[in-house]
Design a protein around this motif. Structure first.
Motif, short mmCIF file in Angstrom:
data_model
loop_
_atom_site.label_atom_id
_atom_site.label_comp_id
_atom_site.label_asym_id
_atom_site.label_seq_id
_atom_site.Cartn_x
_atom_site.Cartn_y
_atom_site.Cartn_z
N GLY A 1 32.58 36.56 32.72
CA GLY A 1 33.29 35.33 33.05
C GLY A 1 34.32 35.53 34.14
O GLY A 1 35.06 34.61 34.48
N CYS A 2 34.37 36.74 34.69
CA CYS A 2 35.32 37.04 35.77
C CYS A 2 34.82 36.44 37.09
O CYS A 2 33.63 36.20 37.27
N ASP A 3 35.74 36.25 38.00
CA ASP A 3 35.43 35.83 39.37
C ASP A 3 34.41 36.81 39.95
O ASP A 3 34.40 37.99 39.60
N MET A 4 33.54 36.33 40.85
CA MET A 4 32.52 37.21 41.42
C MET A 4 33.11 38.33 42.26
O MET A 4 32.46 39.34 42.53
N ASN A 5 34.37 38.19 42.68
CA ASN A 5 35.04 39.24 43.44
C ASN A 5 35.98 40.06 42.56
O ASN A 5 36.93 40.67 43.05
N ALA A 6 35.72 40.05 41.27
CA ALA A 6 36.54 40.80 40.32
C ALA A 6 35.69 41.83 39.60
O ALA A 6 34.47 41.71 39.51
N ILE A 7 36.36 42.83 39.08
CA ILE A 7 35.72 43.85 38.26
C ILE A 7 36.02 43.51 36.80
O ILE A 7 37.16 43.25 36.44
N CYS A 8 34.98 43.49 36.02
CA CYS A 8 35.12 43.23 34.59
C CYS A 8 35.31 44.55 33.86
O CYS A 8 34.57 45.51 34.08
N ASP A 9 36.30 44.60 32.99
CA ASP A 9 36.59 45.79 32.19
C ASP A 9 37.09 45.32 30.84
O ASP A 9 37.19 44.12 30.59
N ALA B 1 47.19 35.40 35.18
CA ALA B 1 46.72 36.57 34.43
C ALA B 1 45.53 36.21 33.55
O ALA B 1 44.62 37.01 33.36
N SER B 2 45.51 34.99 33.04
CA SER B 2 44.41 34.58 32.15
C SER B 2 43.26 33.91 32.90
O SER B 2 42.19 33.73 32.35
N ASN B 3 43.48 33.53 34.15
CA ASN B 3 42.44 32.89 34.96
C ASN B 3 42.45 33.52 36.35
O ASN B 3 43.00 32.97 37.29
N VAL B 4 41.84 34.70 36.43
CA VAL B 4 41.87 35.48 37.67
C VAL B 4 40.95 34.84 38.71
O VAL B 4 39.76 34.63 38.47
N ILE B 5 41.53 34.51 39.87
CA ILE B 5 40.78 33.97 41.01
C ILE B 5 41.05 34.92 42.17
O ILE B 5 42.19 35.07 42.61
N CYS B 6 40.00 35.57 42.65
CA CYS B 6 40.16 36.58 43.69
C CYS B 6 39.86 35.99 45.06
O CYS B 6 38.76 35.52 45.32
N THR B 7 40.87 36.03 45.91
CA THR B 7 40.77 35.48 47.26
C THR B 7 40.88 36.62 48.26
O THR B 7 41.74 37.50 48.11
N GLY B 8 40.01 36.59 49.29
CA GLY B 8 40.02 37.64 50.32
C GLY B 8 41.32 37.64 51.09
O GLY B 8 41.92 36.59 51.33
#
Length: 136
Positions: free
Chosen positions: A98-106, A128-135
Motif C-alpha cells: 500500500g506504499c507509494d510506488m516510489n517508496a520502499i515497503c518494510d 508519517a501515516s500517508n507517505v507520498i514520495c515526490t521527486g
C-alpha cells in the motif's frame, strides 16, 4: 446417562446416546477438536491444534456468537485467498504494502506493521501515516 455429570463427557462436549446401543456419546462443541474416542472425547480448543487450520501467518480466533474458528492475518500480512480460506502473504509483496510506488515497503518493530520509506531521490510530502514520495 447424560443427566448425571454430562454422561462423563468434558465441559466442552455435548452428551448424547447412540440410537442403537444407548451408549453415551460425547461430541465436541463448536470451536473444539476431539482427541479421543466418542466415549472419552477430550475436547481441546481448536485454535490450540495446528493453529485451528489457519495459515501460519494468521491468528486463530473464535467468532463471539458461534465460537466457530475464524482466521485473521497477523499484522504485516494480507489475505490473498479468494473465498473463505485465508492465505496470508507478506503485505510488502502485495501492491508494495500500500506504499507509494516510489517508496520502499518494510516492517517496523515490534508489531510488524508496514512501514513506507521514500526511495533515494524522493521526499515524503505526505505524512508519517500517508507517505507520498515526490521527486526532488
Amino acid at each position: 446417562t447424560c443427566q448425571v455429570q454430562n454422561g462423563g463427557c468434558g465441559v466442552h462436549a455435548d452428551c448424547s446416546h447412540d440410537s442403537k446401543t444407548y451408549a453415551v456419546k460425547c461430541t465436541c462443541k463448536t470451536g473444539y477438536t476431539s482427541s479421543g474416542a466418542d466415549i472419552n472425547a477430550t475436547c481441546t480448543d481448536t485454535c490450540q491444534v495446528n493453529n485451528g487450520g489457519c495459515d501460519n501467518n494468521a491468528n486463530c480466533l473464535h467468532d463471539s456468537s458461534t465460537n466457530e474458528v475464524t482466521c485473521v492475518c497477523k499484522t504485516g500480512y494480507t489475505d490473498t485467498a479468494a473465498g473463505p480460506r485465508v492465505e496470508c502473504i507478506d503485505s510488502c509483496q502485495v501492491n508494495n504494502g500500500g506504499c507509494d510506488m516510489n517508496a520502499i515497503c518494510d516492517h517496523q518493530s515490534p508489531d510488524n506493521a508496514v512501514k513506507c520509506t521514500c526511495k533515494m531521490g524522493y521526499t515524503n510530502t505526505g505524512s508519517a501515516s500517508n507517505v507520498i514520495c515526490t521527486g526532488e
